[in-house]
Design an enzyme around this catalytic site. Structure first.
Site, short mmCIF file in Angstrom:
data_model
loop_
_atom_site.label_atom_id
_atom_site.label_comp_id
_atom_site.label_asym_id
_atom_site.label_seq_id
_atom_site.Cartn_x
_atom_site.Cartn_y
_atom_site.Cartn_z
N ALA A 48 0.67 -1.17 -0.01
CA ALA A 48 0.06 0.08 0.03
C ALA A 48 0.91 1.30 -0.04
O ALA A 48 2.14 1.21 0.32
CB ALA A 48 -0.99 0.00 1.21
N GLU A 103 0.80 5.23 1.39
CA GLU A 103 0.25 6.15 2.36
C GLU A 103 0.01 7.75 2.00
O GLU A 103 -0.08 8.72 2.81
CB GLU A 103 1.20 6.25 3.72
CG GLU A 103 2.39 7.04 3.39
CD GLU A 103 3.49 6.18 3.07
OE1 GLU A 103 4.74 6.67 3.17
OE2 GLU A 103 3.20 5.07 2.54
N GLU A 110 -1.33 2.30 7.14
CA GLU A 110 -1.14 3.36 6.25
C GLU A 110 -1.85 4.77 6.92
O GLU A 110 -1.24 5.72 6.83
CB GLU A 110 -1.89 3.23 4.99
CG GLU A 110 -1.18 1.83 4.26
CD GLU A 110 0.03 1.94 3.99
OE1 GLU A 110 0.62 3.17 3.77
OE2 GLU A 110 0.95 1.24 3.92
N GLU A 167 8.28 4.34 8.61
CA GLU A 167 8.10 2.80 8.54
C GLU A 167 8.15 2.32 9.73
O GLU A 167 7.07 1.34 9.77
CB GLU A 167 8.99 2.18 7.38
CG GLU A 167 8.80 3.00 5.80
CD GLU A 167 7.28 2.91 5.39
OE1 GLU A 167 6.55 2.45 5.86
OE2 GLU A 167 7.05 4.03 4.64
#
Length: 811
Positions: free
Chosen positions: A259, A261, A293, A315
């Site tokens: 994904a 963000e 996210e 992260e």
């Protein structure tokens, strides 16, 4: 030419007050033959040194003009000379669509022929979509307009302010965003199926391809519930309000990351919304990614790292919060169990390679964006997540969140560094945060927590340099629980006395990041009866320990398979079953089993699955065992019967996922020809079927099948990222070493040119799909020679070094 740290620092010192007004012309994009789009960008900025020059990035474009005149353009950079104190530059160009998820990605859905066009950005990628100053610390507001075909919906960072009437094509306009790092730009266009609602005074939405509308409708309530629960939880624990005017989430085709963000419009790879049955583990994983996210909306988007040495700042934090919040807010049971056995082992492996780096790397060590790309790895994600969990255990939750809130409020809409984060934490506690950071974030490797016994009883030794606060659990010799307590283990060799019990397990709750080694008495009980241990997390820790013992050469592959045979059939948690079997197929068989023994090893795994299914397990466990059985069984008649009956012999329905697993296995065993695969592809009619057919065709044990697959994989410049991955999964079969072995040298010879031509994201795909077959000493020598090549792209070199280090570990 990758952007260097020195260039980024110089440009950030020169420029300020950047803004973008962007128009994308996708009006002809519904036609599948369309290969490029037009972009017009008005870039405004101030210059601290009038008369100086700089550059905008724009990759692979043509017909590039600046203020209506031909640009000084080298294919990657547009020169801007003789700047004034304030500047307005108008850039127009034509930019190619891509199929590798690295830029303006285009996808035509085989289910209905509909086309989708989405800008997937990220580090050093936004320049493949529009002209920009492509670095984090030149954040800028973006005003976007998009000309789109009739019937399309356009999604972007800002909320739409004007939408074409009815079904007519036209121009969509969007609200100007708060300052964004260029990497966080997003635009998704196509005939999306949508579920929309309002929450917390903002529009929310989930979107997917039209052909996935049934799956979106099926999961809409779950997706909305998780979204709202996570959003409300973050609103409670963060002082800074959500900074964006809408929150869309889109399941998109072809994305390389799980994904992205991108603020206001998060994108997910649409494999997370399958038409077929989802396991509970897949649902937990999806919930975790949603929470991950969303954490980035504050940590990474509102406050952004200055340069890429602080990848971990966004992260690691988001990964930790993703698992934590999916459990605490969304009610997902056992997310950290999944992490312990599924993700954390990869961090230990990564931390022993030459490419390891501190969680918080030294700035000057990240010399350019190509080096930085390699740091999006298990260190920055899984190790960083584990380290932050230990920090919260050591520091306490209240001081941790107080420091986080100070950090976010101090640097809102700006950029920050590790020093800024540490200062905020330090102000929230009287504990020595700076010393902790130096010990944990500025060093590489991991400690070993070893249980030993002497005449006084058991004790724990920390073979390392960091303090740990961990749970030590004790059990009797049948693994029935006795007691459990948090223990502080000092950063010294001084032993910590433990209760005298038959079995002791340190780090039983997975609170820290350290290798665990049990004493002989404890380990013997684990080997004998691991499945009977009642605590899910402790079992996950011990399975992870077994993985590490194999990798280090302390446990033979046959002994590990014995552990599987004795315990997997009785393992009650599906996520643990899935992780163990996935590790066996991805790591044990190709790296630790001798080539002649591969068929027997796979048959032993299949037998373990059959044994588990015979005991009538929980339905989720049954599904995990059945899927693994489909990938490992040598029994072609069994698989053929499943396909005819549309149900397995244990009552599990054969959905699309299980069907293609069985077809792949049948093809690899030589029991499925090209005509039968084509009939299955046509009958399926979806992208799952298209990729499944490629995988099965490449799996056939014939020289001609391998040659055809290879030509598509490495010689076709238009093969997409998903197509390459599917072909690769079918091609490298560890049971077909005589057929595929000679292709290893071809991979080493040909992949560098493909990486250089296709770019960063595709290079990740090439590197992550390194041949998953047993390699001989000669093969390892060939890989070593390939690493000596001067023309090896930086990111591919990193992947290959990692594979080489894994191959020689434990020898």
């Amino acid at each position: 030419m990758p952007l260097t740290l020195a260039e980024a620092r110089a440009r950030a010192a020169l420029l300020s007050n950047v803004s973008y007004d962007v128009h994308l012309d996708l009006a002809d994009a519904a036609g599948s033959a369309t290969s490029e789009y037009a972009v017009r960008a008005v870039v405004r900025f101030a210059c601290a040194e009038p008369g100086a020059g700089t550059f905008l990035e724009l990759a692979h474009a043509r017909d590039v003009t600046v203020d209506g005149a031909p640009a000084s353009y080298d294919g990657r950079r547009i020169a801007l000379d003789g700047l004034a104190a304030t500047n307005e530059v108008v850039v127009e160009a034509r930019v190619p669509y891509v199929t590798d998820g690295d830029g303006m990605h285009t996808f035509t859905d085989p289910a209905d022929g509909e086309r989708y066009v989405s800008a997937y950005c990220g580090m050093d990628v936004t320049q493949k979509v529009l002209p920009c100053f492509d670095q984090n610390d030149l954040k800028a507001p973006v005003t976007l307009s998009v000309a789109a075909p009739a019937g399309w919906t356009v999604l972007a960072n800002g909320a739409p302010t004007a939408v074409p009437d009815g079904d007519a094509g036209g121009t969509w306009t969007f609200a100007t965003t708060p300052p964004l790092p260029p990497a966080m730009f997003v635009m998704c266009a196509g005939p999306w199926a949508s579920v929309r609602w309002a929450h917390a005074g903002r529009p929310f939405g989930w979107h997917a391809r039209q052909s996935l509308a049934p799956a979106l409708e099926r999961d809409a309530d779950e997706l909305r519930r998780i979204t709202e629960a996570c959003f409300d939880h973050y609103a409670r624990i963060f002082d800074e309000p959500f900074a964006y005017d809408s929150y869309d989430q889109a399941m998109v085709p072809g994305q390389n990351w799980g994904a992205m963000e991108t603020p206001g419009c998060v994108t997910y790879r649409d494999e997370m919304l399958p038409l077929g049955r989802m396991t509970e583990g897949e649902r937990r994983s999806r919930a975790m990614v949603i929470a991950h996210e969303m954490a980035h909306m504050w940590f990474g988007d509102l406050v952004t790292m200055t340069w890429w040495e602080d990848t971990w700042l966004q992260e690691s934090f988001a990964d930790y919060m993703g698992f934590r919040v999916s459990e605490d807010a969304a009610g997902v049971d056992g997310a950290f169990v999944d992490f312990t056995v599924g993700r954390k082992p990869g961090a230990y492996a990564a931390d022993q390679r030459r490419s390891t780096h501190p969680v918080a790397a030294i700035t000057e060590d990240v010399t350019d964006v190509d080096v930085a790309a390699g740091n999006f790895d298990a260190i920055s994600y899984a190790k960083g997540n584990s380290v932050l969990r230990q920090l919260v255990t050591w520091l306490g939750d209240e001081p941790f969140l107080a420091g986080v809130n100070t950090y976010l409020s101090t640097h809102r809409h700006g950029n920050a560094t590790l020093a800024d984060f540490v200062a905020a934490l330090d102000a929230a506690t009287d504990r020595d945060v700076r010393g902790w950071v130096e010990a944990w974030l500025r060093t590489t490797g991991f400690d070993t927590l070893r249980v030993l016994r002497d005449e006084q009883g058991p004790y724990l030794v920390n073979e390392g340099s960091r303090p740990h606060r961990v749970r030590v659990s004790t059990y009797d010799d049948t693994l029935a629980p006795l007691d459990s307590a948090l223990v502080d283990v000092p950063a010294s060799p001084q032993p910590v006395r433990l209760p005298d019990a038959p079995v002791l397990v340190p780090n039983a709750g997975g609170e820290t990041y350290a290798r665990v080694r049990l004493d002989e008495q404890s380990w013997a009980a684990v080997v004998r009866d691991l499945a009977s241990l009642p605590d899910d997390t402790a079992r996950a820790v011990l399975w992870s320990t077994a993985f590490d013992l194999v990798a280090e050469g302390e446990l033979g592959s046959s002994d590990f398979l014995g552990l599987v045979t004795r315990n997997l059939a009785r393992e009650p948690r599906a996520a643990v079953v899935e992780a163990v079997l996935a590790w066996c197929r991805a790591r044990l068989v190709p790296r630790h089993v001798a080539p002649p023994d591969v068929p027997a090893a796979l048959a032993q795994l299949a037998a373990a699955c059959e044994s588990g299914l015979a005991s009538e397990p929980d339905p989720e466990v049954a599904l995990a065992l059945t899927r693994a059985l489909a990938s490992t069984t040598p029994d072609t008649a069994l698989l053929e019967r499943w396909l005819v009956d549309r149900e397995t012999h244990t009552g599990v329905a054969v959905d699309g996922t299980l069907r293609w697993l069985a077809l792949h296995r049948l093809a690899g065993l030589g029991a499925l020809d090209a005509a039968a695969i084509e009939a299955e592809r046509v009958g399926d009619g979806t992208i799952v079927g298209e990729l499944g057919a490629l995988r099965a065709l490449a799996a056939r044990p014939h020289a001609s099948a391998k040659a055809e697959a290879w030509a598509r994989m490495l010689e076709d410049p238009d093969v997409s990222n998903r197509e390459y991955t599917a072909l690769n999964e079918g091609f490298w079969n560890p049971e077909q070493l005589e057929l595929v072995g000679p292709y290893l040298q071809r991979y080493l010879d040909e992949a560098p040119a493909v990486a250089a031509a296709r770019g960063q994201a595709y290079t990740h795909v090439l590197g992550r799909t390194f041949p998953a077959v047993p390699l001989s000493d000669a093969d390892r020598d060939a890989l070593a020679r390939a690493l000596d090549r001067d023309d090896l792209p930086t990111l591919l070199r990193r992947h290959w070094q990692d594979r080489y280090d894994d191959l020689v570990a434990g020898r």
